[in-house]
Design a protein around this motif. Sequence first.
Motif, short mmCIF file in Angstrom:
data_model
loop_
_atom_site.label_atom_id
_atom_site.label_comp_id
_atom_site.label_asym_id
_atom_site.label_seq_id
_atom_site.Cartn_x
_atom_site.Cartn_y
_atom_site.Cartn_z
N ILE A 165 0.86 -1.19 0.00
CA ILE A 165 0.00 0.00 0.00
C ILE A 165 0.89 1.23 0.00
N ALA A 166 0.61 2.15 -0.90
CA ALA A 166 1.36 3.41 -0.96
C ALA A 166 0.80 4.34 0.13
N TRP A 167 1.26 4.11 1.35
CA TRP A 167 0.67 4.80 2.50
C TRP A 167 0.77 6.31 2.37
N LEU A 168 1.90 6.83 1.95
CA LEU A 168 2.13 8.27 1.91
C LEU A 168 1.77 8.88 0.57
N ASN A 169 1.04 8.14 -0.27
CA ASN A 169 0.62 8.67 -1.57
C ASN A 169 -0.86 8.44 -1.84
N THR A 170 -1.59 7.98 -0.85
CA THR A 170 -3.03 7.80 -0.97
C THR A 170 -3.72 8.59 0.14
N ALA A 177 -1.37 7.01 8.54
CA ALA A 177 0.03 7.13 8.95
C ALA A 177 0.21 8.24 9.98
N ILE A 178 -0.40 9.41 9.74
CA ILE A 178 -0.30 10.52 10.69
C ILE A 178 -0.97 10.17 12.01
N ALA A 179 -2.16 9.55 11.95
CA ALA A 179 -2.87 9.18 13.17
C ALA A 179 -2.10 8.14 13.97
N THR A 180 -1.46 7.20 13.29
CA THR A 180 -0.65 6.19 14.00
C THR A 180 0.52 6.84 14.71
N LEU A 181 1.16 7.78 14.04
CA LEU A 181 2.27 8.50 14.67
C LEU A 181 1.82 9.22 15.93
N MET A 182 0.69 9.93 15.85
CA MET A 182 0.20 10.69 17.00
C MET A 182 -0.23 9.76 18.12
N THR A 183 -0.84 8.61 17.77
CA THR A 183 -1.23 7.64 18.79
C THR A 183 -0.02 7.11 19.53
N TRP A 184 1.02 6.75 18.79
CA TRP A 184 2.23 6.24 19.41
C TRP A 184 2.90 7.29 20.29
N GLN A 185 2.82 8.54 19.87
CA GLN A 185 3.49 9.61 20.61
C GLN A 185 2.79 9.94 21.93
N TRP A 186 1.46 9.92 21.97
CA TRP A 186 0.71 10.43 23.11
C TRP A 186 0.12 9.36 24.01
N THR A 187 0.19 8.08 23.63
CA THR A 187 -0.41 7.03 24.45
C THR A 187 0.26 6.95 25.82
N GLY A 188 1.59 6.95 25.85
CA GLY A 188 2.29 6.86 27.12
C GLY A 188 2.05 8.06 28.03
N TYR A 189 2.00 9.25 27.44
CA TYR A 189 1.76 10.46 28.23
C TYR A 189 0.40 10.40 28.93
N ASN A 190 -0.63 10.02 28.17
CA ASN A 190 -1.97 9.94 28.76
C ASN A 190 -2.10 8.74 29.70
N ASP A 260 6.47 21.02 -3.39
CA ASP A 260 5.87 22.26 -3.88
C ASP A 260 4.91 22.79 -2.83
N SER A 261 4.92 24.11 -2.61
CA SER A 261 4.03 24.69 -1.58
C SER A 261 2.57 24.51 -1.95
N THR A 262 2.26 24.40 -3.25
CA THR A 262 0.87 24.18 -3.65
C THR A 262 0.46 22.72 -3.46
N PHE A 263 1.42 21.87 -3.09
CA PHE A 263 1.17 20.44 -2.92
C PHE A 263 1.29 20.05 -1.45
N ALA A 264 1.17 21.05 -0.56
CA ALA A 264 1.37 20.80 0.86
C ALA A 264 0.33 19.83 1.39
N GLY A 265 0.80 18.88 2.20
CA GLY A 265 -0.11 17.90 2.77
C GLY A 265 -0.22 16.63 1.96
N GLY A 266 0.64 16.44 0.97
CA GLY A 266 0.60 15.22 0.20
C GLY A 266 -0.36 15.30 -0.96
N PRO A 267 -0.52 14.21 -1.70
CA PRO A 267 -1.43 14.20 -2.86
C PRO A 267 -2.86 14.57 -2.48
N GLY A 268 -3.41 15.50 -3.22
CA GLY A 268 -4.78 15.94 -2.96
C GLY A 268 -4.94 16.68 -1.65
#
Length: 319
Positions: A165-170, A177-190, A260-268
């Motif tokens: 799966i092209a995780w960072l292109n769909t 991917a972003i939600a998984t990163l945030m979950t891993w980062q904040w689970t221990g703190y909470n 590209d600044s007009t492409f911020a946030g990945g495809p679409g």
Amino acid sequence: MATALDKPPAAVDSSSASSRPKNGFRKYWHLYAAISPFYLLFLCFGLIPVGFSFYLSLHRWDGLGSMEWAGLSQYKYLLSDTDFWNSIGNTLIIWALATFPMIFLAMITAVMLNSAVRFKNVYRFAYFLPNVTSVVAIAIVFGSVFSTNFGLVNALLQAVGIDQIAWLNTPWGIKIAIATLMTWQWTGYNAIIFLAGLQTIPSEVYEAARMDGAGPVQTFFRITLPMMRPVLLFVLIISTVTGLQSFSEPQVLLQNTSNDSTFAGGPGHSGQTMVLYFFQQTFDNNDFGYGAAVAWGIFLVVIIFSIVNWRLVQRRGED
């Protein structure tokens, strides 16, 4: 014969009473001076910038030339800006994908830590470590984990016979991917916050529940969760405020797909959060006036959703 009781009250009493506030301020001026640096710093770096940002949102300014009065026109455009509404939708989806699993995992982790007997402090440190790690470093690691060709996630999928799966292109791959990163980062703190709340519950309550024949599941839903409601509300509000202001995670995670600044946030613009959109308008497009209007729009969205979450939890508590 006149007595001491017949004497009128001394005039000095009224004058001394009127002078007490002045004497009190003069007496404790060194205490006010000791705490004044905080209020001066808050005024210089808090209230004045906030006031200037609202003033700036009423003008058009590129950061160098003179300001041009725009009134509320930028706020009117903000209401019809499809990119801004798209960033709100992306932010809310990422927040939902990250917050609810994170709260569930944090609660389970806290219960396990609370029942652990040995190496409890080691576990606390291990779970809290992701929160004090640099977000940039975490995003770089997760960019490798979710890489299409050499990522760990796709390697595991291939091991069970699932295509890559092209995780960072769909669109949905980016959000997951972003939600998984945030979950891993904040689970221990909470989890540490939930653990502190669990330790305030008297052990006699659990002993009485066990004597009445309540099992672990009944104890958790009938005793632990109701008594943890204030802590749960606090975690939910903090998670809402931090989740709706996510910036570093998509900025670093998608930097290779957003040159590209007009492409911020990945495809679409699938990973373009509200703060990332604010950054793009302000510093990439040099539109500081509209960027300030976007910032106030973000502030309003955060306030609305914090109140909604607070009301939902409070209503459940009343029921």
